[in-house]
Enzyme design. Structure first.
Site, PDB file in Angstrom:
ATOM      1  N   GLU A 156       0.825  -1.219   0.000  1.00 40.64           N
ATOM      2  CA  GLU A 156       0.000   0.000   0.000  1.00 40.64           C
ATOM      3  C   GLU A 156       0.860   1.270   0.000  1.00 40.64           C
ATOM      4  O   GLU A 156       0.608   2.196   0.774  1.00 40.64           O
ATOM      5  CB  GLU A 156      -0.942   0.012   1.207  1.00 40.64           C
ATOM      6  CG  GLU A 156      -2.027  -1.042   1.141  1.00 40.64           C
ATOM      7  CD  GLU A 156      -3.133  -0.834   2.181  1.00 40.64           C
ATOM      8  OE1 GLU A 156      -2.879  -0.211   3.216  1.00 40.64           O
ATOM      9  OE2 GLU A 156      -4.265  -1.291   1.929  1.00 40.64           O
ATOM     10  N   GLU A 163      -6.519  -7.737  -0.968  1.00 35.22           N
ATOM     11  CA  GLU A 163      -7.031  -7.834   0.396  1.00 35.22           C
ATOM     12  C   GLU A 163      -8.521  -7.567   0.369  1.00 35.22           C
ATOM     13  O   GLU A 163      -8.954  -6.420   0.263  1.00 35.22           O
ATOM     14  CB  GLU A 163      -6.363  -6.801   1.310  1.00 35.22           C
ATOM     15  CG  GLU A 163      -4.921  -7.111   1.598  1.00 35.22           C
ATOM     16  CD  GLU A 163      -4.306  -6.111   2.562  1.00 35.22           C
ATOM     17  OE1 GLU A 163      -5.055  -5.478   3.339  1.00 35.22           O
ATOM     18  OE2 GLU A 163      -3.073  -5.960   2.517  1.00 35.22           O
TER      19      GLU A 163
HETATM   20  C1  GLA Z   1      -4.349  -2.724   4.810  1.00 32.42           C
HETATM   21  C2  GLA Z   1      -2.993  -3.363   4.998  1.00 32.42           C
HETATM   22  C3  GLA Z   1      -3.052  -4.622   5.795  1.00 32.42           C
HETATM   23  C4  GLA Z   1      -3.947  -4.447   6.998  1.00 32.42           C
HETATM   24  C5  GLA Z   1      -5.328  -4.029   6.532  1.00 32.42           C
HETATM   25  C6  GLA Z   1      -6.318  -3.848   7.647  1.00 32.42           C
HETATM   26  O1  GLA Z   1      -4.968  -3.182   3.738  1.00 32.42           O
HETATM   27  O2  GLA Z   1      -2.374  -3.630   3.764  1.00 32.42           O
HETATM   28  O3  GLA Z   1      -1.758  -4.961   6.195  1.00 32.42           O
HETATM   29  O4  GLA Z   1      -3.399  -3.486   7.815  1.00 32.42           O
HETATM   30  O5  GLA Z   1      -5.225  -2.806   5.897  1.00 32.42           O
HETATM   31  O6  GLA Z   1      -6.469  -4.977   8.376  1.00 32.42           O
END
Ligand code: GLA
Length: 631
Positions: free
Chosen positions: A194, A268
């Site tokens: 991210e 995700e």
């Molecule tokens: C983001 C991050 C993950 C986690 C999620 C929330 O997507 O990439 O590592 O922190 O948020 O659970």
């Protein structure tokens, strides 16, 4: 010795047979390690693996959140749910606890985890960071990086890239042989995590990509971003994927626009959510989850469930949240996440719904669901001994003397790596009462004592009035690092302990003695075997350590520890730090996995800041507290 003709013939024959076997075995391995050319491709609207269209049905399980003895159980349950790809992060802070000291053993044996996935027939998408977010202390970055006061984490600042290079030299050579092309299960590797929502350095993603490729990563590269960062997170040569909980047509349209005719993937899909101390337990209703999964699949996208099985933030490894709330709040010890497979490995409604959905994407029946492990609510263990914090100080290294307060990362402990986690005790002499002000320099919270008597709490915001008293008194501040923030732009500010001057009546305090209370296994063992423990007949002093034994006559079973009569602290079982307990909730039980117990005597120890009813209770089910819908 002379051999007969027959004997010579037999020797010759066995030499020939052995050579043939060896030749075959080595050619088998050669073939196994020979490059496979049909690796995961992303050049059309669908993924192609082994020359055939391939839909990634993925699930995240972090090996570092599950006891090694249960890896296989969790992965078998994953397989039986119809998932074909395991995704995992790699936590730098556990693998390199001190600069240049690497640990890939036991519960951190990444290669064994990859091998296990391979043996069970799961593909792997590896997410090696170096930053992983993940509700993990400092998003997985080692705290010793913060010893450099100019550090710029997640940038091409040389102090950071040098550390990444050295870590990747160790990590990536372990990963390379497990890549698909070389016969292993790793079909894709994620570049950072991210980065689009951080985006402080336009050169950084290219640096990380090159750091992977130059060390031999040859599989498909991917990036993963949430809505906030989608537009800035990509790097040339890597497939962009998205993260969300609610399907947002705009994000999908964005992917279509920037990557036409390429496979779309939700890296995700948040199957649940995390919890914070002092907050409620988040749940994401199973039917809502199933509806989004169905829709994602209907749109012909690939998916990864974050998390499929969350596990536990054992020890002091939880992160903290600072975005969208007035002051940072620490993550709880459980990482159950309301995921399809619970913290203790139980099937949930989500699991069954998913299994049903995923079964439609398999031509063969799914494997049978493995049996569940038995649970036991052991009889309460009555505390029989206690030892005050003050009496425990003899078991830690000599305190460090310093004119001004020093943050924990810069303390001269752990071979110049500083203190990473736990508590730090700062002591100085004062000559009056008055207003004690943290000056926003206390991270995260301090219990304050005058001559060992508790007087109150200060944190980053609060001030405290110290009563007047005799001429010279010892002021002690027991500062807890409650967990470093894991997401957002404040990563560089995550130094803990006392990070600058604190004042009494507007005068900075000076001349400190500083004790590192990391509560590592060596300390815990020394403490447990000391002869200084005091019987519970004598009233305990808080904060203090409390210990007892749990006798188990049969094969140990999974259980949950419950501390309804206690306040806040840390629980240790057989020397292992299980994590923090806190009566403020929402979490009310701590998961204690059977493999960490033994038949016979088990040592239980609690570090408690506030109060105790003298009993450690057990439960056969988890209690995560009052719930709230994530929506
Ligand atoms: C983001 C991050 C993950 C986690 C999620 C929330 O997507 O990439 O590592 O922190 O948020 O659970």
């Amino acid at each position: 010795m002379r051999l007969s003709l027959k004997q010579r013939y037999l020797v010759l024959l066995s030499v020939v047979v052995c050579s043939l076997i060896l030749y075959h075995r080595s050619s088998f391995f050669r073939e196994r390690r020979m490059s496979r050319t049909d690796k995961l491709q992303a050049n059309s609207s669908e993924f192609v693996l082994r020359g055939k269209p391939f839909r990634i049905l993925g699930g995240s399980i972090h090996y570092f959140r599950v006891p090694r003895a249960y890896w296989e159980d969790r992965l078998l349950k994953m397989k039986a749910c119809g998932i074909n790809t395991l995704t995992t992060y790699v936590p730098w802070n556990l693998h390199e606890p001190e600069r240049g000291v690497f640990n890939f053993e036991d519960d951190l044996d990444l290669e064994a985890y990859l091998k296990l996935a391979e043996n069970l027939g799961l593909w792997v998408i590896l997410r090696p960071g170096p930053y992983i977010c993940a509700e993990w202390d400092l998003g997985g970055l080692p705290s010793w990086l913060l010893r450099d006061h100019n550090m710029k984490l997640r940038t091409t600042y040389p102090g950071f890239t040098k550390a990444v290079d050295s870590y990747f030299d160790h990590l990536i050579q372990k990963v390379v042989p497990h890549q698909y092309s070389l016969g292993g299960p790793v079909i894709a590797v994620q570049v950072e995590n991210e980065y689009g929502s951080f985006a402080k350095d336009a050169q950084y993603m290219a640096f990380i990509k090159e750091a992977l490729v130059s060390r031999g990563i040859t599989e498909l590269l991917m990036t993963s971003d949430n809505t906030a960062g989608l537009k800035l997170g990509g790097v040339e040569g890597a497939l962009e994927t998205i993260n969300f909980q609610k399907l947002n047509p705009k994000d999908v349209a964005y992917l279509d626009a920037v990557q036409p005719q390429r496979p779309k993937m939700v890296m995700e899909f948040w199957s649940g959510w995390f919890d914070l101390w002092g907050d409620l337990h988040h749940v994401f209703p199973a039917e809502d989850m199933a509806a989004v999964v169905t829709e994602i699949l209907r749109m012909e996208m690939s998916i990864n469930l974050y998390m499929f099985h969350g596990g536990t933030n054992f020890g002091f490894m939880n992160g903290a949240l600072a975005v969208g709330i007035p002051s940072p709040k620490a993550m709880i010890t459980s990482y159950d996440y309301d995921a399809p497979l619970s913290e203790a490995g139980d099937y949930t409604t989500k699991y069954r719904l998913l299994r049903n959905i995923f079964s439609q994407y398999h031509t063969q029946d799914l494997p049978k669901m493995p049996f569940l492990h038995e649970r036991q609510a052991y009889q309460p263990a009555v505390i029989h001994q206690h030892l005050s914090l003050w009496d425990s100080l003899q078991f830690i290294d000599k305190p460090f003397k310093s004119e001004s307060p020093v943050n924990m990362e810069n303390l001269p402990v752990n071979n110049h790596n500083g203190q990473s986690y736990g508590y730090t005790l700062y002591q100085t002499l004062i000559h009056s009462g008055g207003t004690l002000s943290s000056n926003k320099h206390i991270r995260d919270r301090a219990l304050v004592f005058l001559d060992k008597q508790f007087v109150g709490v200060v944190d980053n915001e609060l001030e405290l009035t110290l009563p007047e008293g005799k001429e010279k008194r010892t002021l002690s501040l027991l500062v807890e690092n409650a967990g470093r923030v894991n997401y957002g732009k404040t990563l560089d500010d995550q130094r803990k302990g006392i990070v600058g001057d604190i004042e009494l009546n507007k005068q900075p305090l000076r001349d400190f003695l500083i004790y590192s209370l990391e509560m590592k296994p060596a300390f815990v063992n020394k403490l447990q075997t000391s002869g200084d423990w005091i019987h519970m007949h004598q009233k305990p002093i808080f904060p203090g350590f409390f210990q007892t034994k749990l006798h188990i006559r049969t094969q140990p079973k999974d259980t949950f520890i419950k501390l309804p009569g206690w306040g806040k602290g840390v629980v240790f079982v057989n020397g292992r730090n299980l994590g923090r307990h806190n009566s403020v909730g929402p979490q009310q039980t701590l998961y204690l996995p059977a493999p960490w117990l033994s038949r016979g005597e088990n040592q239980l120890m609690v570090f408690e800041e506030e109060e105790s009813d003298g009993k450690i209770q057990f439960s056969s089910s988890a209690d995560y507290g009052m719930t709230v819908d994530v929506q």
